[in-house]
Design a protein around this motif. Structure first.
Motif, short mmCIF file in Angstrom:
data_model
loop_
_atom_site.label_atom_id
_atom_site.label_comp_id
_atom_site.label_asym_id
_atom_site.label_seq_id
_atom_site.Cartn_x
_atom_site.Cartn_y
_atom_site.Cartn_z
N VAL A 72 0.86 -1.18 0.00
CA VAL A 72 0.00 0.00 0.00
C VAL A 72 0.90 1.24 0.00
O VAL A 72 0.69 2.19 -0.73
N LEU A 125 -15.62 4.60 -3.92
CA LEU A 125 -15.08 4.68 -2.57
C LEU A 125 -16.14 4.65 -1.47
O LEU A 125 -15.93 4.10 -0.40
N LYS A 170 -5.57 -6.54 -3.14
CA LYS A 170 -5.97 -5.32 -3.84
C LYS A 170 -7.27 -5.67 -4.55
O LYS A 170 -7.34 -6.71 -5.23
N LEU A 188 -14.89 4.94 2.33
CA LEU A 188 -13.66 5.70 2.09
C LEU A 188 -13.93 7.11 1.58
O LEU A 188 -12.99 7.89 1.38
N THR A 220 -7.37 3.11 1.11
CA THR A 220 -6.95 3.69 -0.16
C THR A 220 -5.85 4.71 0.10
O THR A 220 -5.70 5.18 1.24
N TYR A 251 -10.88 -1.49 4.80
CA TYR A 251 -10.73 -1.07 3.41
C TYR A 251 -9.86 0.18 3.44
O TYR A 251 -10.10 1.10 4.23
N THR A 297 -5.94 7.93 -5.53
CA THR A 297 -5.70 6.92 -6.57
C THR A 297 -6.98 6.16 -6.90
O THR A 297 -7.10 5.61 -8.00
N GLY A 298 -7.91 6.07 -5.93
CA GLY A 298 -9.15 5.32 -6.17
C GLY A 298 -8.96 3.81 -6.03
O GLY A 298 -9.92 3.05 -6.14
N VAL A 299 -7.71 3.36 -5.80
CA VAL A 299 -7.45 1.93 -5.65
C VAL A 299 -7.78 1.52 -4.22
O VAL A 299 -7.39 2.20 -3.27
N VAL A 300 -8.51 0.41 -4.07
CA VAL A 300 -8.92 -0.03 -2.73
C VAL A 300 -8.22 -1.34 -2.37
O VAL A 300 -8.12 -2.25 -3.18
N TYR A 301 -7.73 -1.40 -1.14
CA TYR A 301 -7.05 -2.59 -0.62
C TYR A 301 -7.78 -3.06 0.63
O TYR A 301 -8.50 -2.29 1.27
#
Length: 302
Positions: free
Chosen positions: A46, A112, A105, A117, A149, A147, A153-157
């Motif tokens: 991350v 989000l 990921k 988020l 981020t 969750y 970036t908008g990427v969720v882990y």
């Protein structure tokens, strides 16, 4: 003539059984290798920063918020530069923040707000020496994971909730308190008490003071500097603790440690209304509370 019995050349079913066993073993080994391969999957990072470039870190977690900044090689508590910060704590936190890993990921995740988020519960903000700021946001919890981020970036882990364990907010966990020496009747040489300009001396060489020396040594030996009233007292606030020069009692103890003679100088202030008195060591800014009982012994009072 004689009858000859046929020569048996071994059981033909044996090689087949061996072959079957070898094949089963080979199959099992292959499965184990494949499984290992699968478990070797890449770590999902991350954050992936060089901790030595981090100059500030600010975070908000369930227990509260905290902020540290670095000046040269020294970390400070942002709210109070005089706070006696244990350097290993922000170092540990910077290290944890620099390398946050995810369980997974999410591919093709939702927007989000589906993960909480859009309005995160917790956040960690990391500043590097070149001015780059990385913000890690923690949204809803799945029980064992959050969750997460980074920035926009908008990427969720999904990240294990234990990741937040290093991010302490209690000042008592972050403070480097004063070291207090080990003093007892075995190594106390002399104690000098100064109160209102009057000096009282208890000397271990003086045979008439055996009882007094035992009492004051017992008091000095029972001191525990663990309860803090103020981590970095301002001179203007000393009077509030009875620790200004005009009010305080000065106690100087000469004692031996490994055959060397040493001195400890301590100030005793007023009572706190809960059975304790305020004390501080000479040269320190930390005000502690120790029991009235211990103070009375140190001062040889009834």
């Amino acid at each position: 003539g004689k009858r000859t019995s046929p020569v048996r050349t071994g059981d033909a079913s044996l090689p087949i059984a061996y072959l079957a066993m070898v094949m089963i073993s080979a199959g099992a080994i292959l499965l184990i290798l494949l499984k290992d391969k699968k478990e070797e999957k890449e770590t999902v990072k991350v954050t992936d920063l060089d901790e030595s470039t981090i100059t500030a870190i600010k975070y908000q977690v369930a227990a509260g918020e905290m902020s540290f900044e670095k000046d040269g090689d020294t970390w400070y508590y942002s709210e109070d530069k005089d706070f006696p910060l244990k350097q290993s704590e922000p170092e540990k936190i910077a290290k944890a923040a620099a390398q946050i890993t995810a369980d997974r990921k999410l591919e093709d995740g939702d927007s989000l707000d589906a993960y909480g988020l859009d309005d995160p519960n917790y956040s960690i903000e990391i500043t590097e020496e070149d001015g780059t700021v990385t913000t890690v946001s923690f949204g809803d919890s799945t029980g064992t994971d959050y969750y997460v981020t980074v920035g926009d970036t908008g990427v969720v882990y999904t990240v294990a909730s234990s990741v937040l364990d290093d991010f302490k907010t209690e000042l008592s966990d972050l403070a480097q308190l004063d070291e207090y020496p080990s003093i007892g009747s075995g190594n106390l040489k002399k104690e000098v008490i100064t109160e209102n300009g009057t000096t009282t001396t208890y000397d271990s060489e003086n045979e008439d003071q055996e009882e007094e020396i035992a009492a004051v040594a017992g008091g000095l030996g029972a001191v525990s500097l663990t309860t803090v009233a103020d981590y970095s007292v301002e001179d203007a606030d000393l009077a509030g603790y009875g620790l200004d020069e005009a009010s305080r009692i000065t106690v100087e103890a000469a004692y031996t440690k490994d055959d060397d003679e040493k001195t400890m100088k301590m100030y005793i202030g007023s009572e706190d209304g809960s059975g304790n008195r305020y004390v501080m060591l000479d040269g320190s800014k930390i005000v502690y509370q120790i029991s009235d009982e211990v103070c009375k012994n140190i001062l040889n009072q009834e």
